[in-house]
Motif scaffolding. Structure first.
Motif, PDB file in Angstrom:
ATOM      1  N   GLY A 124       0.801  -1.216   0.000  1.00 31.34           N
ATOM      2  CA  GLY A 124       0.000   0.000   0.000  1.00 31.34           C
ATOM      3  C   GLY A 124       0.831   1.262   0.000  1.00 31.34           C
ATOM      4  N   PRO A 125       0.150   2.417   0.060  1.00 32.66           N
ATOM      5  CA  PRO A 125       0.840   3.705  -0.032  1.00 32.66           C
ATOM      6  C   PRO A 125       1.591   4.051   1.254  1.00 32.66           C
ATOM      7  N   PRO A 126       2.588   4.949   1.158  1.00 30.66           N
ATOM      8  CA  PRO A 126       3.327   5.368   2.357  1.00 30.66           C
ATOM      9  C   PRO A 126       2.475   6.191   3.304  1.00 30.66           C
ATOM     10  N   ASP A 127       2.808   6.123   4.571  1.00 31.34           N
ATOM     11  CA  ASP A 127       2.116   6.858   5.626  1.00 31.34           C
ATOM     12  C   ASP A 127       2.978   8.076   5.986  1.00 31.34           C
ATOM     13  N   ALA A 128       2.502   9.276   5.640  1.00 28.10           N
ATOM     14  CA  ALA A 128       3.286  10.495   5.842  1.00 28.10           C
ATOM     15  C   ALA A 128       3.606  10.732   7.315  1.00 28.10           C
ATOM     16  N   ALA A 129       2.675  10.418   8.193  1.00 34.10           N
ATOM     17  CA  ALA A 129       2.900  10.630   9.622  1.00 34.10           C
ATOM     18  C   ALA A 129       3.989   9.702  10.143  1.00 34.10           C
ATOM     19  N   PHE A 130       4.009   8.488   9.646  1.00 34.00           N
ATOM     20  CA  PHE A 130       5.017   7.520  10.070  1.00 34.00           C
ATOM     21  C   PHE A 130       6.397   7.957   9.574  1.00 34.00           C
ATOM     22  N   ILE A 131       6.441   8.488   8.343  1.00 32.29           N
ATOM     23  CA  ILE A 131       7.703   8.991   7.790  1.00 32.29           C
ATOM     24  C   ILE A 131       8.225  10.151   8.633  1.00 32.29           C
ATOM     25  N   ALA A 132       7.329  11.071   8.992  1.00 33.20           N
ATOM     26  CA  ALA A 132       7.736  12.237   9.784  1.00 33.20           C
ATOM     27  C   ALA A 132       8.295  11.811  11.136  1.00 33.20           C
ATOM     28  N   ARG A 133       7.669  10.811  11.745  1.00 36.88           N
ATOM     29  CA  ARG A 133       8.168  10.322  13.034  1.00 36.88           C
ATOM     30  C   ARG A 133       9.549   9.699  12.869  1.00 36.88           C
ATOM     31  N   GLY A 134       9.740   8.937  11.791  1.00 38.92           N
ATOM     32  CA  GLY A 134      11.046   8.332  11.539  1.00 38.92           C
ATOM     33  C   GLY A 134      12.118   9.373  11.304  1.00 38.92           C
ATOM     34  N   GLU A 135      11.769  10.429  10.578  1.00 38.57           N
ATOM     35  CA  GLU A 135      12.735  11.500  10.317  1.00 38.57           C
ATOM     36  C   GLU A 135      13.126  12.213  11.608  1.00 38.57           C
ATOM     37  N   GLN A 136      12.163  12.452  12.477  1.00 43.27           N
ATOM     38  CA  GLN A 136      12.464  13.078  13.771  1.00 43.27           C
ATOM     39  C   GLN A 136      13.384  12.182  14.604  1.00 43.27           C
TER      40      GLN A 136
END
Length: 224
Positions: A124-136
């Motif tokens: 499925g598609p990427p989860d923007a919130a999950f990406i943001a948490r990983g970047e932080q």
């Protein structure tokens, strides 16, 4: 020995570099994760997690990349990559656990899963919130690594160990997913030393070649 692995994966890079560094000879059995090679009955009998890499050494089967690094290095005690001193062993283990629990699972791994792995595995598609948490989290843990490397040649001091192979293996793919080490000068200096090792250069070239071949076969875009 035989290693079951998807060679484009950063989780294999450190093992392949260590293999060359120690002059080891083992067969590499390629797994194509996008084709479900990790979910076959035969492979699951070796690694019930349905992940890779997995090492077979006669009747002994071992999964988890950091455990494989220690196993291979301990077979060559003269290399010093797995220390003989108890305190230094504990220091190396500290960084192997940190790599698995924080550097990978809570930061880099979160971003790469959403941006790359989901597409490969058709999840499925990427989860923007999950990406943001990983970047932080990446910024948080990169700062820890940068401070720890200040004044050191290698991660645990003046001697190269499997901790360097483990932690460094994720860095070549980080830029591809928007995770930069530019704000962390001591990481940059340390990784430059690691990247200068002939064994690392050879393994990185193998990884890039395998990635290009996989992309051509699957007509795919960028993938770690």
């Amino acid at each position: 020995m035989r290693l079951h692995a998807f060679l484009p994966s950063p989780r294999v890079l450190g093992i392949m570099a260590l293999k060359t560094h120690l002059g080891l000879d083992f067969e590499v059995q390629t797994l194509d994760l996008s084709q479900g090679g990790q979910r076959t009955r035969g492979y699951l009998a070796k690694n019930p997690n349905g992940k890779m890499p997995t090492l077979e050494d006669v009747a002994f089967t071992l999964w988890e990349s950091n455990a494989i690094l220690v196993y291979l290095a301990a077979r060559s005690p003269q290399s010093g990559l797995w220390p003989s001193d108890l305190a230094r062993q504990a220091d190396v283990l500290r960084w192997l656990f940190w790599q698995s629990a924080h550097w990978d699972a809570e930061s880099w791994g979160m971003v790469v899963f959403e941006k790359m792995s989901k597409a490969v595995l058709s999840l499925g598609p990427p989860d923007a919130a999950f990406i943001a948490r990983g970047e932080q989290n990446f910024a948080r843990f990169a700062a820890v690594l940068d401070r720890s490397l200040n004044g050191r040649t290698w991660l645990t001091g003046e001697t190269l160990t499997v901790a360097d192979f483990s932690v460094g293996a994720l860095l070549p793919s980080a830029a591809r997913i928007g995770l930069s080490i530019d704000p962390y000068p001591d990481i940059g200096l340390w990784y430059a030393r690691l990247a200068a090792l002939p064994s690392w250069q050879f393994a990185l070239a193998q990884q890039e070649s395998a990635l290009a071949a996989w992309q051509a076969e699957h007509q795919a875009g960028t993938m770690i």
